[in-house]
Design an enzyme around this catalytic site. Structure first.
Site, PDB file in Angstrom:
ATOM      1  CE  LYS A  50      -0.374  -0.054   5.106  1.00 44.67           C
ATOM      2  NZ  LYS A  50      -1.153  -0.665   6.149  1.00 44.67           N
ATOM      3  CE1 TYR A 270      12.354  31.859   5.386  1.00 45.34           C
ATOM      4  CE2 TYR A 270      12.520  29.350   5.393  1.00 45.34           C
ATOM      5  CZ  TYR A 270      12.379  30.714   4.906  1.00 45.34           C
ATOM      6  OH  TYR A 270      12.088  31.034   3.475  1.00 45.34           O
TER       7      TYR A 270
HETATM    8  C1  PLP Z   1      -0.349  -1.917   6.919  1.00 52.91           C
HETATM    9  C2  PLP Z   1      -1.161  -2.929   7.333  1.00 52.91           C
HETATM   10  C3  PLP Z   1      -0.394  -4.224   7.371  1.00 52.91           C
HETATM   11  C4  PLP Z   1       1.179  -4.044   7.197  1.00 52.91           C
HETATM   12  O1  PLP Z   1       1.722  -3.626   8.421  1.00 52.91           O
HETATM   13  P1  PLP Z   1       3.239  -3.550   8.745  1.00 52.91           P
HETATM   14  O2  PLP Z   1       3.311  -3.070  10.070  1.00 52.91           O
HETATM   15  O3  PLP Z   1       3.855  -2.423   7.733  1.00 52.91           O
HETATM   16  O4  PLP Z   1       3.919  -4.937   8.541  1.00 52.91           O
HETATM   17  C5  PLP Z   1      -0.975  -5.525   7.676  1.00 52.91           C
HETATM   18  N1  PLP Z   1      -2.278  -5.208   7.656  1.00 52.91           N
HETATM   19  C6  PLP Z   1      -3.175  -4.127   7.690  1.00 52.91           C
HETATM   20  C7  PLP Z   1      -4.614  -4.620   7.854  1.00 52.91           C
HETATM   21  C8  PLP Z   1      -2.497  -3.007   7.242  1.00 52.91           C
HETATM   22  O5  PLP Z   1      -3.350  -1.966   7.406  1.00 52.91           O
END
Ligand code: PLP
Length: 379
Positions: A50, A270
């Protein structure tokens, strides 16, 4: 194709970019194999890609994982699923965590994307869509303590009492998600393992999936039939209290734009928040918060020139950040400064910014020259 020529000409390259982001696809593949081996083989280990593979480029990462033996891929959104579908062979299973919004069901079927159904409303819409088409696959998300997405205990019981709500749906499996897997001693891990075991009892014969990266390291009780690592594939430490068992994946080198000697009492950047005490040397690098070098790193982050660690001096600007390189007097404009590397990891940079490696990776900018090594997808 004028626009294509234009976009190629303006793509950051090694000569022009303010920073070079190098991504080791062989290390990602090795990390996946290592996790798969811990969980009983390729069949039991999905890959979460993702958010554009946590900012590293799903179009490059997913084919490398497919080549390594990965079969099941998870994304968050429909759009990510559509993009991923173009990058992977038809046989690859692609599941979408967020499931369909009303009206987007047909896009899932048209591109062979499996939705995760997270609530009764999504189940009802997917069932209606399936009855109009033909039996359609889905995964069911059951909440075991995260209280984010997934059917509640009560909604799960309702489903048991009204199996007709699943008409037309070929349930391929159930999944749940751990809230505290990175804190092994947290009591919620035990609670969720027990709740998950109970849920499995309600859906006998269905494959069940629980663990994310850190969940894998809690032990086999948390594995279920399919684990869903993301972060660990990309080199983030899934066991924050212990040495990182994963291979590093990312290096980031910023380019020094200007070097200046300062010998007066002066301040940097800044808000004038960094004070130069007497004689010193400053190097300004062509990377800023617009590139994902988080503003929180102002006066807190560090980089490395040669073997010398140098601190961020003052606030991070949108396109620039200044380092105090007084301890590395040989630096020249055009030199590279290591921002992420073997001994200043994504997790180290995250700690300096007061965040987690996940946020550092997913914020990585579009202005970097991206260099992939270790695997080349067929064109
Ligand atoms: C993002 C996600 C994962 C992966 O999690 P990590 O901690 O990056 O391994 C697995 N399951 C769900 C539902 C997620 O949203």
């Amino acid at each position: 194709m004028e626009w294509l020529k234009y976009s190629r000409e303006t793509m950051p390259n090694e000569r022009t970019a303010g920073a070079v982001l190098s991504i080791d696809l062989a290390a990602i593949a090795a990390n996946w194999r290592q996790l798969a081996a811990l969980c009983g083989g390729a069949q039991r280990c999905a890959a979460v890609v993702k958010a554009d593979a946590y900012g590293l480029g799903a179009g490059e990462v997913a084919p490398a994982l497919w080549n390594a033996g990965g079969l099941v891929f998870f994304v968050a959104t429909l759009e990510e699923g559509l993009t991923l579908r173009r990058a992977l062979p038809r046989m690859a299973t692609i599941a979408v965590f967020n499931g369909p919004f009303a009206g987007s069901e047909a896009d899932f079927t048209a591109h062979d994307l499996i939705p995760v159904l997270n609530c009764p409303d999504q189940i009802a819409r997917w069932s209606a869509h399936a009855r109009a088409v033909h039996p359609l696959p889905a995964l069911l998300h059951i909440d075991t303590g995260m209280n984010r997405l997934g059917l509640t205990e009560r909604e799960t019981r309702d489903l048991q009492n009204h199996p007709e709500s699943l008409d037309g749906i070929a349930v391929r499996g159930i999944l749940s998600h751990l809230a505290c897997a990175d804190i092994p001693v947290h009591p919620l891990n035990e609670t969720q393992a027990n709740a998950f075991a109970a849920v499995r009892g309600l859906f006998p014969g269905l494959p069940a999936s629980l663990a994310n990266s850190s969940g894998i390291f809690l032990g086999p009780r948390w594995h279920g039939d399919l684990v869903r690592p993301g972060a660990a594939l990309y080199g983030i430490n899934p066991t924050p209290h212990r040495p990182n068992p994963m291979r590093p994946v990312v290096t980031l080198h910023g380019r020094i734009l200007q070097v200046r000697d300062v010998d007066l009492q002066g301040t940097v950047g800044y808000g004038a928040t960094y004070h130069v005490a007497g004689k010193g040397r400053l190097a300004t690098v062509a990377v800023g918060y617009a590139d994902g070098f988080l503003r929180a790193l102002g006066n807190r982050g560090s980089g490395k020139v040669g073997n010398v660690r140098v601190p961020v001096a003052g606030r991070v600007s949108m396109d620039l950040v200044t380092f105090d390189v007084s301890a590395a007097p040989g630096v020249q404009p055009g030199d590279l400064i290591e921002l992420i590397g073997p001994d200043h990891t994504v997790d180290d940079l995250a700690a300096e910014a007061g965040t987690i490696g996940y946020e550092i990776l997913t914020a990585l900018g579009r202005r970097y020259c991206r260099s992939y090594k270790g695997f080349k997808a067929e064109a």
